[in-house]
Design an enzyme around this catalytic site. Structure first.
Site, PDB file in Angstrom:
ATOM      1  N   GLY A   1      -5.773   8.327  -8.518  1.00 53.76           N
ATOM      2  CA  GLY A   1      -5.494   8.021  -7.122  1.00 53.76           C
ATOM      3  C   GLY A   1      -4.893   9.206  -6.400  1.00 53.76           C
TER       4      GLY A   1
ATOM      5  N   ALA B   1      -0.540  10.133   0.397  1.00 51.37           N
ATOM      6  CA  ALA B   1       0.267  11.013   1.232  1.00 51.37           C
ATOM      7  C   ALA B   1       1.273  11.825   0.436  1.00 51.37           C
ATOM      8  CB  ALA B   1       0.998  10.182   2.289  1.00 51.37           C
TER       9      ALA B   1
ATOM     10  N   GLY C   1       0.998  12.668  -2.989  1.00 53.99           N
ATOM     11  CA  GLY C   1       0.536  13.371  -4.169  1.00 53.99           C
ATOM     12  C   GLY C   1      -0.717  12.775  -4.757  1.00 53.99           C
TER      13      GLY C   1
ATOM     14  N   ASP D   1      10.833  -1.458  -1.284  1.00 56.36           N
ATOM     15  CA  ASP D   1       9.395  -1.333  -1.047  1.00 56.36           C
ATOM     16  C   ASP D   1       8.599  -2.072  -2.118  1.00 56.36           C
ATOM     17  OD1 ASP D   1       7.182  -0.526   0.424  1.00 56.36           O
ATOM     18  OD2 ASP D   1       6.976   1.385  -0.620  1.00 56.36           O
TER      19      ASP D   1
END
Length: 419
Positions: free
Chosen positions: A30, A33, A35, A149
């Protein structure tokens, strides 16, 4: 190349990926934003790892702070079976570096990929996933840390349904002093769909209940197969929450810190609460009771992590002797550092110190150190969920709302915009 002694260079998503010479990159996993991530295998032990290249660390001060925070927290929580294990770190070119490599446990996919695969999930899956999330969250909260988060994309899962929490870049400290909590927010905020209403509505302070709200959103998503509160923007997000949970009582309304937001909610027509049994008619009644307690609009009425672990819905898994607290609280003193040069030095010191520690331990034990294995048997994963990794919901910088005006801007920044 002399400066890369003991390392090899691979191409991952068309970028140079510098890894320890013991490893061979096997698969791109994957990119985003912050890395890129690949799978690799240790040629000596044949064990797989996920290697995360954190890029542009010093392009913005807030990204440097995020990288430092992630590195420190992954070390602090290393070893708990429901938190991703950090194996190693590296900075191949320490002179004026702008990237860091993290070697972590290799998991098969994230929970978002499983949900979006459309494969049927059973109540046993839901119980297992929620129980493991809560075990990891209990450990995190006991260190006086708020994750901030939690979402399906930050929950990594293996084929045997072993689950691990990852991504601590937005985490913050928690104090019993509301004034201390009030100063801990940043410009980056948690993903909108899983964001507790008290953040948007600028309640006086944040508590551990914000993470419990996110777990409730995840449980609802498991039950329904799609995000529960999928707002197009922050005003729509608030409207969707009120449409399901109903109009808050006067005591809760009076705690809304934003006058504009309070006026907006008061001027809406009265909305009754919708029963979860009508929204999820096939769900286990115990699951709906737990959901109701997790998604209490007022955070002071929300169930705690400890209480949730004791809920009848999770009785099949609950074992107080196997749900440890973190032995030490986490020190957030580094958050006061604002100079990027100082942050660069701190990241270097963290990486080099950790490399020495893991190499000493590996030498004593004869191999790579892993996290603990689950204490209880797992239910099998549906076949369609495997092989997908780190699907992403909107990223923080994509929904910041800094340029939004009026109510939308206030809800986007929440209490952060008022300090």
């Amino acid at each position: 190349m002399a400066d890369l002694q003991g390392r090899k260079v691979f191409k991952v998503f068309n970028q140079d990926f510098i890894v320890d010479e013991r490893y061979t990159v096997t698969k791109e996993l994957g990119q985003g934003a912050y890395g890129i991530v690949c799978a690799a295998v240790n040629n000596q032990t044949n064990e797989g790892v996920a290697i995360k290249k954190v890029t542009n660390v010093f392009s913005k001060k807030i990204l440097a702070k995020r990288a430092l925070r992630e590195i420190k927290l992954l070390q602090h929580f290393r070893g708990h079976r429901n938190i991703t294990c950090l194996y190693d770190m590296d900075i191949p070119r320490p002179d004026n570096f702008n990237e860091t490599y993290l070697y972590e446990e290799l998991m098969e996919c994230d929970l978002a990929a499983i949900i979006r695969s459309g494969q049927p999930l059973t109540d046993a899956h839901f119980q297992s996933f929620i129980y493991q999330i809560l075990c990891g969250l209990k450990y995190i909260h006991s260190a006086n840390v708020l994750h901030r988060d939690l979402k399906p994309g930050n929950l990594l899962v293996n084929a045997d349904c072993e689950l691990k929490i990852c991504d601590f870049g937005l985490a913050r400290g928690f104090s019993i002093d509301p004034e201390e909590n009030a100063g801990y927010m940043t410009e980056y905020v948690a993903t909108r769909w899983y964001r507790a209403p008290e953040i948007m509505l600028s309640f006086q302070s944040y508590t551990k209940a914000i993470d419990v709200w996110s777990v409730g959103c995840i449980l609802a998503e498991l039950l329904g197969g799609r995000p529960f509160f999928k707002g197009r923007d922050y005003v729509d997000q608030l409207n969707q929450i009120l449409h399901i949970l109903g109009t808050p009582n006067e005591e809760t309304l009076s705690r809304i810190g934003s006058p504009r937001a309070q006026e907006y909610v008061r001027n809406l027509p009265f909305m009754p609460k919708k029963p979860f049994a009508a929204l999820f008619p096939n769900a286990n009644p115990d699951a709906l009771d737990l959901l109701d307690r997790m998604l209490a609009f007022d955070p002071s009425s929300r169930i705690s992590v400890e209480e949730a672990l004791e809920h009848p819905y999770l009785q099949i898994w609950h074992d107080a002797s196997d749900e440890p607290d973190c032995p030490t609280t986490f020190n957030f003193d580094f958050e006061i550092v604002e100079d990027v040069g100082d942050m660069r030095k701190m990241i270097l010191e963290e990486v080099f110190r950790f490399r020495q520690v893991v190499r000493t331990v590996a030498g004593e034990n004869g191999g790579q150190q892993a996290g603990q294995q689950p204490g209880a048997g797992q239910v099998p994963m549906p076949s369609g969920g495997q092989g997908q990794w780190r699907t992403e919901d909107p990223r923080p910088e994509e929904y910041m709302g800094h340029n939004a005006n009026g109510l939308e801007g206030e809800l986007a920044l929440g209490a952060d915009g008022r300090r």
